[in-house]
Motif scaffolding. Sequence first.
Motif, PDB file in Angstrom:
ATOM      1  N   CYS A 179      39.287  42.429  53.504  1.00 46.77           N
ATOM      2  CA  CYS A 179      39.511  42.744  52.085  1.00 46.77           C
ATOM      3  C   CYS A 179      41.002  42.818  51.761  1.00 46.77           C
ATOM      4  O   CYS A 179      41.443  42.358  50.704  1.00 46.77           O
ATOM      5  N   LYS A 180      41.769  43.406  52.667  1.00 47.29           N
ATOM      6  CA  LYS A 180      43.204  43.574  52.446  1.00 47.29           C
ATOM      7  C   LYS A 180      43.983  42.289  52.720  1.00 47.29           C
ATOM      8  O   LYS A 180      44.790  41.847  51.899  1.00 47.29           O
ATOM      9  N   LYS A 181      43.754  41.681  53.908  1.00 48.03           N
ATOM     10  CA  LYS A 181      44.555  40.532  54.334  1.00 48.03           C
ATOM     11  C   LYS A 181      44.278  39.287  53.491  1.00 48.03           C
ATOM     12  O   LYS A 181      45.170  38.467  53.271  1.00 48.03           O
ATOM     13  N   ALA A 182      43.050  39.153  53.012  1.00 49.63           N
ATOM     14  CA  ALA A 182      42.725  38.013  52.142  1.00 49.63           C
ATOM     15  C   ALA A 182      43.131  38.272  50.696  1.00 49.63           C
ATOM     16  O   ALA A 182      42.870  37.450  49.819  1.00 49.63           O
ATOM     17  N   GLU A 183      43.745  39.427  50.447  1.00 53.48           N
ATOM     18  CA  GLU A 183      44.283  39.787  49.128  1.00 53.48           C
ATOM     19  C   GLU A 183      43.203  39.824  48.047  1.00 53.48           C
ATOM     20  O   GLU A 183      43.377  39.340  46.933  1.00 53.48           O
ATOM     21  N   LEU A 184      42.069  40.426  48.416  1.00 56.16           N
ATOM     22  CA  LEU A 184      40.978  40.580  47.463  1.00 56.16           C
ATOM     23  C   LEU A 184      41.116  41.860  46.654  1.00 56.16           C
ATOM     24  O   LEU A 184      40.739  41.910  45.475  1.00 56.16           O
ATOM     25  N   ILE A 185      41.642  42.905  47.283  1.00 53.51           N
ATOM     26  CA  ILE A 185      41.567  44.231  46.680  1.00 53.51           C
ATOM     27  C   ILE A 185      42.722  45.087  47.176  1.00 53.51           C
ATOM     28  O   ILE A 185      43.291  44.818  48.247  1.00 53.51           O
ATOM     29  N   ASP A 186      43.051  46.118  46.409  1.00 53.39           N
ATOM     30  CA  ASP A 186      44.058  47.086  46.851  1.00 53.39           C
ATOM     31  C   ASP A 186      43.578  48.474  46.435  1.00 53.39           C
ATOM     32  O   ASP A 186      42.737  48.622  45.542  1.00 53.39           O
ATOM     33  N   PHE A 245      39.581  51.074  42.810  1.00 55.30           N
ATOM     34  CA  PHE A 245      40.304  49.998  43.469  1.00 55.30           C
ATOM     35  C   PHE A 245      40.901  49.031  42.463  1.00 55.30           C
ATOM     36  O   PHE A 245      40.439  48.914  41.324  1.00 55.30           O
ATOM     37  N   VAL A 246      41.913  48.316  42.912  1.00 56.12           N
ATOM     38  CA  VAL A 246      42.528  47.239  42.137  1.00 56.12           C
ATOM     39  C   VAL A 246      41.902  45.919  42.587  1.00 56.12           C
ATOM     40  O   VAL A 246      41.934  45.584  43.775  1.00 56.12           O
ATOM     41  N   TYR A 247      41.306  45.196  41.666  1.00 54.00           N
ATOM     42  CA  TYR A 247      40.833  43.846  41.974  1.00 54.00           C
ATOM     43  C   TYR A 247      42.026  42.909  41.862  1.00 54.00           C
ATOM     44  O   TYR A 247      42.526  42.661  40.759  1.00 54.00           O
ATOM     45  N   ARG A 248      42.483  42.384  42.978  1.00 52.47           N
ATOM     46  CA  ARG A 248      43.618  41.476  42.956  1.00 52.47           C
ATOM     47  C   ARG A 248      43.174  40.109  42.411  1.00 52.47           C
ATOM     48  O   ARG A 248      41.968  39.833  42.332  1.00 52.47           O
ATOM     49  N   PRO A 249      44.116  39.244  42.009  1.00 53.15           N
ATOM     50  CA  PRO A 249      43.721  37.990  41.354  1.00 53.15           C
ATOM     51  C   PRO A 249      42.687  37.170  42.129  1.00 53.15           C
ATOM     52  O   PRO A 249      41.752  36.631  41.526  1.00 53.15           O
ATOM     53  N   TYR A 250      42.845  37.088  43.453  1.00 48.21           N
ATOM     54  CA  TYR A 250      41.916  36.259  44.234  1.00 48.21           C
ATOM     55  C   TYR A 250      40.516  36.876  44.245  1.00 48.21           C
ATOM     56  O   TYR A 250      39.508  36.172  44.094  1.00 48.21           O
ATOM     57  N   GLY A 251      40.459  38.208  44.391  1.00 42.08           N
ATOM     58  CA  GLY A 251      39.166  38.882  44.355  1.00 42.08           C
ATOM     59  C   GLY A 251      38.531  38.806  42.984  1.00 42.08           C
ATOM     60  O   GLY A 251      37.325  38.589  42.854  1.00 42.08           O
ATOM     61  N   TYR A 252      39.340  38.980  41.934  1.00 37.73           N
ATOM     62  CA  TYR A 252      38.790  38.924  40.583  1.00 37.73           C
ATOM     63  C   TYR A 252      38.341  37.510  40.233  1.00 37.73           C
ATOM     64  O   TYR A 252      37.364  37.318  39.501  1.00 37.73           O
ATOM     65  N   ARG A 283      30.495  55.987  38.550  1.00 37.73           N
ATOM     66  CA  ARG A 283      29.608  56.885  39.287  1.00 37.73           C
ATOM     67  C   ARG A 283      30.458  57.616  40.317  1.00 37.73           C
ATOM     68  O   ARG A 283      31.070  56.976  41.165  1.00 37.73           O
ATOM     69  N   TRP A 284      30.467  58.941  40.245  1.00 40.13           N
ATOM     70  CA  TRP A 284      31.407  59.726  41.049  1.00 40.13           C
ATOM     71  C   TRP A 284      30.892  59.851  42.484  1.00 40.13           C
ATOM     72  O   TRP A 284      30.399  60.891  42.913  1.00 40.13           O
ATOM     73  N   GLU A 285      31.047  58.740  43.219  1.00 40.08           N
ATOM     74  CA  GLU A 285      30.604  58.683  44.611  1.00 40.08           C
ATOM     75  C   GLU A 285      31.469  59.586  45.490  1.00 40.08           C
ATOM     76  O   GLU A 285      32.683  59.710  45.285  1.00 40.08           O
ATOM     77  N   LYS A 286      30.849  60.192  46.508  1.00 38.06           N
ATOM     78  CA  LYS A 286      31.587  61.047  47.433  1.00 38.06           C
ATOM     79  C   LYS A 286      32.387  60.215  48.436  1.00 38.06           C
ATOM     80  O   LYS A 286      33.471  60.598  48.862  1.00 38.06           O
ATOM     81  N   THR A 287      31.817  59.090  48.859  1.00 38.86           N
ATOM     82  CA  THR A 287      32.515  58.205  49.786  1.00 38.86           C
ATOM     83  C   THR A 287      32.679  56.837  49.139  1.00 38.86           C
ATOM     84  O   THR A 287      31.906  56.467  48.250  1.00 38.86           O
ATOM     85  N   SER A 288      33.678  56.092  49.561  1.00 37.20           N
ATOM     86  CA  SER A 288      33.927  54.789  48.940  1.00 37.20           C
ATOM     87  C   SER A 288      34.332  53.770  49.997  1.00 37.20           C
ATOM     88  O   SER A 288      34.890  54.121  51.044  1.00 37.20           O
ATOM     89  N   ARG A 289      34.029  52.511  49.702  1.00 34.93           N
ATOM     90  CA  ARG A 289      34.449  51.375  50.526  1.00 34.93           C
ATOM     91  C   ARG A 289      34.693  50.203  49.594  1.00 34.93           C
ATOM     92  O   ARG A 289      33.961  50.035  48.603  1.00 34.93           O
ATOM     93  N   PRO A 290      35.690  49.373  49.875  1.00 32.33           N
ATOM     94  CA  PRO A 290      35.984  48.250  48.984  1.00 32.33           C
ATOM     95  C   PRO A 290      34.736  47.422  48.666  1.00 32.33           C
ATOM     96  O   PRO A 290      33.978  47.044  49.580  1.00 32.33           O
ATOM     97  N   PHE A 291      34.512  47.185  47.400  1.00 34.51           N
ATOM     98  CA  PHE A 291      33.398  46.414  46.841  1.00 34.51           C
ATOM     99  C   PHE A 291      32.051  47.099  47.013  1.00 34.51           C
ATOM    100  O   PHE A 291      31.237  47.106  46.097  1.00 34.51           O
TER     101      PHE A 291
END
Length: 478
Positions: free
Chosen positions: A25-32, A40-47, A145-153
């Motif tokens: 997710c990070k190295k392919a520049e999908l999200i930050d 999360f920030v949807y980076r241009p490639y992910g968006y 939705r106020w999730e307690k835990t989070s993971r990209p996407f």
Amino acid sequence: MAKEKRVQQITDMEADFAQWYTDVCKKAELIDYSSIKGMFVYRPYGYAIWENIQQELDRRFKATGHENVYLPVLIPESLLQKEKDHVEGFAPECAWVTVGGSEKLEERYCIRPTSETLFCEHYANVIHSWRDLPKLYNQWCSVLRWEKTSRPFLRHREFLWQEGHTMHATAEEAIAETKQMLEIYADFCENVLAMPVVRGVKTDKEKFAGAEATYTIECMMHDRKALQSGTSHYFGDGFAKAFGITFTGRDNQLHNPHQTSWGLSTRIIGGIIMTHGDNNGLVLPPRIAPVQAVVVPVAQHKPGVLEAANDLYDRLRAAGIRVKLDDSDQSVGWKAAEYEMKGVPLRVEIGPRDMEQGKCCVCRRDSGEKILVPLAELEAQIPALLDAVHDGLFARAKENLEAHTRTCQTLEEVKDFMEHGGGFARTMWCGDLACELKMKEEAGVSSRCMPLVQERVGERCVCCGKPADKMIYWGVAY
């Protein structure tokens, strides 16, 4: 034969699948990550991936008569309270606005976790006669939705999705709509995302809050866990009664319409990553890849190479291919690793030797295979190769699904299966909630769905041993 690993900064999925996923997710520049946990920030490639998903789905929705609308982001608490089961289902995840400007609000407003109540308020204003039906609406928006835990996407507090909301004169029409939209999701996953699905119905425990029935498509990830990838809900007339929505029928009597909702979110991007990715990074299905082919000039300092590369780029673009030309001063090896990591389906290389032979070299991201394509056949061969990549990805994912789906007769068999790699356990089930809870407690699995196409894979419930007539899938889910 295993492919040589080019991208050293990505953790091997066999060593730590969760870290591999985050690295991609990070190295392919999908999200930050943002400064707010779970947002999360949807980076241009992910968006751009999401934009292509939107376009593909939106076309399918409109082809079946649906129209796009947009409703407010805030829901008054009094409105949310009108449907008891619905509000109880979402209460733990609600975020509230209590102050406007510098003044305390007279009523709390919920930031939408979903929009059934808002649509019902609107429908009560615009539905009066059978001539007003059906109402076939869809909304592209974000929800909170106020999730307690989070993971990209996979699990954001704020995420992007589409939510369809429809009203129908009869239960039969609404149920047909629910099933139709599930099939649209299934077709999209299989024929666009190259992700094979299991179509089914959720148990009462797992169905959507306030729904009479929830239909789902379940996909198996590379690590054999399940991802609920799209759901379609039939509400009956419960919401309509709660919100006072009535229409005058052809019989000149008042009736309550029957409601559906259905949704698919950006978590499907996580599904794409975990279904197709490898130790070199992202592997994108061609039909939603922001860049379907990248043109890489080899020895670009030599006469004519850049001109030849530009010609390939122009021809592919004219042929409707989403194409990029990388004429930067980075090395060819760096470019190969970069576009492998970003999952670009095809890399098209051309250098002096290729020019002499009247060919270019095309490398497939899914298999690593290199194909020499005559320049005269470029416009015919590249689309065919993109289709071949799609088919290859689907076949590999289908093999993973089938190889790790096992029929089990007892709870002990399910436990053993899960302890030794796991996947989807197919069993018979009596329908008792106590057995469903026991499967979670003792085998660590949740019910994924009761497949639409039922098979008798035994005679007795996997848990209690009583006679059973429902075949069900169990698994560990994201």
